[in-house]
Design a protein around this motif. Structure first.
Motif, mmCIF file in Angstrom:
data_model
loop_
_atom_site.group_PDB
_atom_site.id
_atom_site.type_symbol
_atom_site.label_atom_id
_atom_site.label_comp_id
_atom_site.label_asym_id
_atom_site.label_seq_id
_atom_site.Cartn_x
_atom_site.Cartn_y
_atom_site.Cartn_z
ATOM 1 N N THR A 90 -11.922 20.035 18.327
ATOM 2 C CA THR A 90 -10.806 19.564 17.509
ATOM 3 C C THR A 90 -11.292 18.596 16.439
ATOM 4 O O THR A 90 -10.877 18.665 15.274
ATOM 5 C CB THR A 90 -9.759 18.891 18.402
ATOM 6 N N GLU A 91 -12.175 17.683 16.830
ATOM 7 C CA GLU A 91 -12.733 16.758 15.845
ATOM 8 C C GLU A 91 -13.497 17.514 14.758
ATOM 9 O O GLU A 91 -13.459 17.136 13.583
ATOM 10 C CB GLU A 91 -13.668 15.765 16.537
ATOM 11 N N GLY A 92 -14.185 18.588 15.145
ATOM 12 C CA GLY A 92 -14.924 19.368 14.165
ATOM 13 C C GLY A 92 -14.009 20.023 13.148
ATOM 14 O O GLY A 92 -14.310 20.039 11.943
ATOM 15 N N LEU A 93 -12.882 20.572 13.606
ATOM 16 C CA LEU A 93 -11.941 21.196 12.676
ATOM 17 C C LEU A 93 -11.349 20.159 11.729
ATOM 18 O O LEU A 93 -11.267 20.371 10.516
ATOM 19 C CB LEU A 93 -10.841 21.902 13.461
ATOM 20 N N ARG A 94 -10.927 19.041 12.293
ATOM 21 C CA ARG A 94 -10.333 18.004 11.448
ATOM 22 C C ARG A 94 -11.360 17.424 10.481
ATOM 23 O O ARG A 94 -11.048 17.159 9.311
ATOM 24 C CB ARG A 94 -9.758 16.888 12.330
ATOM 25 N N HIS A 95 -12.581 17.227 10.959
ATOM 26 C CA HIS A 95 -13.626 16.685 10.088
ATOM 27 C C HIS A 95 -13.956 17.664 8.967
ATOM 28 O O HIS A 95 -14.190 17.254 7.819
ATOM 29 C CB HIS A 95 -14.871 16.388 10.925
#
Length: 981
Positions: A90-95
């Motif tokens: 999830t952090e990767g998508l948002r980042h």
């Protein structure tokens, strides 16, 4: 021994901690009913005096606590793993969305305006009408697309740039400046008025403001009137009323169109390069309709900056489908109807999402290898724990079985014992995992909450199902190991005292079939991994390949384990002392079930070695990519191509602290290359690099990128301005493979800004430090006609601050790039850091389970060793000899496991390396560095040797501690007459 007084065949004798009560005895087929089984006068069966489970837990509280702790830790790791993976995905998508350039991530809807007069569209293009339409379009954007209202903008702008007709406007090379006219909404919220007044005006009297940088470059001030062409040949006068200072120039409002905040000196490439200004005039929303009178092909635009805080990794497919629908599907039809004309949707958000998904799909199979490894180690350790409990209670269970207790009764009661410990521990572990591994931001996003409303098991924004299944699986294994193992061992009554050791045990046919089956699976997994790689995320057999290799190796080690003991036993008998022969004899008499400790250690060491190799391969790929990007420890070049080094800069940099060597190079990009095929070949260009052979060869040898003998580029003795007319001289050149193929073997003429000459390829190299691209042509810089170094490649542990100060003191036109800074830039993706944390956690957990395996293997025979030491002390054995005895007894298996782990880990890396490419894990943020030929696995000596030595050392220390503790205790209990031990 006297006959037990109990008449019940399933009641163990003795006055210890035996269970009592008819309601808790195992059922037996041959038992007799006692008086206690008779119903009471009231017709009800009397309650149990001491229930089995409670009695057993009270009898062995430390064993129950140890099992609970092991289940708690294992279940926590199992439950936290899917939550951690979901979190970093999830952090990767948002980042990926938040860190993308605004011009790539925004959604922009544009609609061309028809040819009309400003008065005809004054009402349609009024601020209120455009605002209302913008809100309608925003409401039509489907979930999970959400936008930031603060960065939303709409208005009217010119597509074609308009020439500034006023003679007082600056013209650097005699070319008139060009303007973009735009009326963005919300300018008062994104800029501060510095001079003059805000723009007002109307459709027939347009007014505009400009930014401070535009006013300075174009010599504009409040009250100035800029004239631009109109459609009917007349001029449109735009009055500048004020100067503004943008807020947050990097925000999407300004960053999507950088020309709005700052002018650009653009080149016009012809026979010679000329420059002219490009700038923007920011019209008031009330003046938007005036753009219809200009020749700038006006269009209305609606720009929406997406937000990512509500997105989760599970929204990836839905977001991708939604973007495709908005770009050319049903949702585009809805937007077109709302606008009332042709609509074009422009966004790079779909490419960002596709890049994220590609990276995730490449990283997940690599992470799955670590998950399978640590999962296998944990399962073996849980099985060892059950084996320890069965071994400690073997006599009790054998007695129950001999007195008629059924396997079902024994199994159910043991299941009740383990369930009372494992289920609460697993539930607590699940709660701890949910409490400690939170979603990004500490809570669920809106989309996650929306999904959770319709999906079962979403807690805190992360699905609870995978964690619940993982914790339940751990609890199930912990619950079933003890009863199943007891049922298998006691399926028929056994004689007491039979030997069951490695030297005398003979593998059964079932075991041979099982081993052959596992061997076939391991071979299939390895072959599949080498052929297909880890790209097939659905093939778990491929991810389990390292585990299967370790499993086969452990089985082979168990089979060959008696051989070295027999070989060592013969010379040991010739030694003077009795400790050595006795220790070897004791090691050979260890239980044949000792495969589990050996298997646990081999799997743990293999997992640690493979994980260390993955991390080492990632670090090595990043080091090589950073080195190729900079060409050395530091790179100094101009921000604009073909900028010569200022005089004295080379000497200044050479004298900076930490600089050991320096290579000055001359780089000219985009040089057209001739072809040996003639004019039928497609056009091709490549950088031309002029080098000083001696220094550049030293640099190439240190970096490992395309080293060559300096003699290959020996100077022709013809260079400089004096050789301008000598276009037929032949320069030896080193080329990349594609350039060498194009040039062929014969000399061909090259026309470049550095001169006109002929080149002959004398060497081919795949890479060179000076350039980052795949193609290049290296020549001796002394043979060029116009010689001017454009970059410095520095070697040595330089201080970045001192180096930048030295360069800045000479010129502001050059930048300094450090290899360490470039290296750090490759690790800013949460997908990368999350996957690396998983591997580090797997290595740490594997080490922890290896420690537990060593302790369990020693604890399994601890009572027998204590009794042995007590009896040998009565024969004169000293405490020092006792420590040596236990240490030497435990070391053979530990040494065998260590050697096996090292060999398996060392062999698994080259065996599996062709199928494991760590490129996306290592360089996910540097897609342009494709010349790094993947990121293959490489064996890491530290990961191989340190865990193996630690296992041997830990085993020796644990055995010595066990001997020390046995020496402190009294020997009365161990020397009891008739003790079965």
């Amino acid at each position: 021994m006297s006959r037990p007084r109990s008449s019940r065949p399933d009641q163990p004798s003795g006055s210890g901690d035996r269970p009592s009560g008819s309601g808790n005895r195992p059922s037996g087929s041959g038992g007799r009913s006692s008086a206690h089984d008779a119903p009471s006068p009231s017709g009800r069966t009397p309650r149990a005096v001491a229930p089995w489970v409670r009695t057993r837990l009270r009898t062995a509280p430390r064993a129950a606590a140890a099992l609970a702790l092991l289940v708690l830790v294992t279940a926590y790791l199992a439950a936290a793993l899917p939550r951690a993976v979901d979190r970093y995905e999830t952090e990767g998508l948002r980042h990926g969305i938040a860190s993308a350039a605004p011009r790539d991530s925004v959604l922009e809807l544009t609609s061309p305006l028809p040819v009309a007069t400003p008065s005809q569209y004054a009402e349609v293009l009024s601020p209120d009408a455009l605002r209302k339409r913008s809100d309608e379009l925003r409401a039509l954007l489907p979930d999970p697309i959400r936008t930031d209202p603060a960065q939303t903008a709409h208005g009217v702008r010119t597509v074609a740039r308009l020439e500034g007709l006023d003679p007082w406007l600056p013209r650097p090379d005699g070319i008139s400046p060009q303007f973009v006219l735009s009326s963005p909404s919300g300018l008062d919220r994104h800029a501060t008025l510095r001079q003059g007044r805000p723009a007002a005006g109307g459709p027939l009297r347009p007014e505009a403001v400009v930014t401070a940088k535009t006013a300075e470059a174009l010599r504009l001030k409040p009250g100035a009137v800029v004239h631009v062409p109109s459609r009917n040949g007349e001029r449109v006068a735009v009055t500048v009323t004020g100067i503004v200072e943008p807020h947050g120039p990097d925000a999407p409002y300004w960053a999507v169109e950088p020309l709005l905040r700052a002018p650009v000196l653009a080149p016009l490439v012809d026979e010679e390069v000329k420059y002219f200004w490009q700038a923007a005039l920011l019209l008031s929303p009330d003046s938007a309709a005036s753009l219809l009178a200009t020749a700038g092909e006006p269009e209305v635009f609606f720009r929406y900056a997406p937000t990512a805080d509500h997105l989760t990794a599970r929204d990836t497919d839905r977001l991708s489908a939604t973007l495709h629908s908005v770009g050319g599907g049903p949702d585009l039809v809805k937007l077109t109807r709302a606008v009332g004309g042709n609509v074009t949707v422009t966004t790079g958000l779909d490419e960002i999402v596709d890049a994220y998904r590609s990276m995730r799909d490449a990283i997940d199979p690599v992470v799955a290898v670590a998950v399978f490894g640590i999962g296998a180690v944990a399962a073996v350790v849980l099985a060892m724990t059950g084996g320890l409990f069965v071994a400690r209670r073997d006599a009790e269970l054998a007695l129950l079985r001999s007195r008629g207790a059924s396997l079902t009764g024994i199994g159910l009661r043991l299941l009740g014992e383990t369930s009372a410990v494992a289920v609460p521990a697993a539930a607590l572990a699940l709660g701890l995992a949910v409490a400690t591994v939170r979603p990004p931001g500490g809570g669920s996003g809106a989309a996650g909450a929306a999904d959770g409303a319709g999906a079962v098991g979403v807690l805190g924004g992360i699905p609870l199902g995978p964690s619940l299944l993982a914790a339940s699986a751990v609890a199930l294994v912990a619950m079933l190991v003890l009863p199943l193992r007891a049922v298998v061992l006691h399926r028929r009554p056994r004689l007491h005292g039979g030997r069951d050791d490695l030297l005398t045990a003979r593998p059964s046919r079932r075991r041979t079939v099982l081993e052959l089956t596992l061997l076939v699976l391991a071979v299939g997994a390895v072959v599949s991994l080498r052929l297909r790689g880890t790209g097939d995320s659905g093939d778990h057999l491929v991810s389990a390949a390292p585990v299967l290799v370790g499993l086969i190796a452990a089985m082979v080690l168990v089979r060959i384990y008696p051989l070295p003991l027999r070989w060592l036993g013969r010379p040991a008998r010739r030694l003077r002392g009795a400790v050595g022969p006795l220790a070897l004899a004791r090691a050979g008499r260890s239980s044949s079930t000792g495969m589990l400790p050996l298997l646990a250690l081999v799997l743990a060491l293999t997992t640690a070695a493979f994980g260390g190799s993955v991390l080492a391969g990632v670090a090595d790929a990043r080091d090589r990519a950073a080195l190729l990007s900079t060409g050395g420890d530091a790179r100094i070049d101009g921000s604009v191509e073909w900028t010569p080094l200022p005089a004295g800069l080379t000497e200044t940099v050479r004298g900076t602290a930490g600089v050991r060597d320096l290579a000055a190079v001359q780089i000219e990009y985009g040089v057209a290359l001739p072809s040996h095929e003639g004019t039928i070949a497609r056009p091709m260009s490549a950088p031309l690099v002029g080098v000083e052979p001696a220094s550049y060869t030293r640099l190439a040898e240190r970096t490992g990128f395309g080293p060559f003998p300096a003699e290959l580029l020996a100077s022709t003795g013809k260079g400089g301005e004096a050789a301008t007319a000598d276009t037929g001289r032949v320069l030896p050149a080193i080329a990349s493979p594609s350039v060498a193929e194009r040039l062929g073997r014969e000399p061909l003429e090259v026309v470049a800004a550095a001169g006109t000459f002929r080149v002959k390829v004398v060497g081919v190299r795949a890479a060179t430090p000076a350039v980052r691209g795949e193609d290049f042509l290296l020549v001796n810089g002394a043979d060029l006609t116009r010689r001017a170094a454009t970059a410095l490649l520095v070697t040595g542990p330089v201080d970045g601050t001192a180096l930048r100060s030295a360069v800045t003191a000479r010129t502001d036109a050059f930048r300094v790039t450090l290899r360490s800074e470039e290296r750090a830039g490759y690790v800013d993706s949460p997908l990368q850091t999350g996957a690396e944390r998983i591997y580090l956690g797997a290595i740490g957990a594997g080490a922890g389970y290896a420690v537990v395996a060593v302790l369990l293997s020693l604890a399994q025979n601890a009572p027998e060793r204590g009794a042995l030491l007590a009896r040998l002390r009565t024969m004169g054995l000293t405490r020092r000899q006792g420590r040596r005895l236990l240490g030497l007894e435990a070391l053979p298996q530990a040494v065998l496991a260590a050697l096996g782990g090292v060999l398996v880990g060392w062999a698994a890396v080259p065996l599996l390396a062709p199928g494991v490419d760590l490129y996306r894990l290592a360089l996910a943020t540097a897609p342009g560095l494709a010349r790094i030929d993947g990121a293959p696995l490489r064996a890491d000596p530290w990961s191989l040797l340190v865990p193996a030595l630690a296992v041997v050392l830990l085993t020796a220390l644990a055995a010595a501690g066990q001997a020390w503790w046995a020496g402190r205790r009294g020997s009365i209990k161990e020397l009891r007459a008739g003790d079965a031990r």
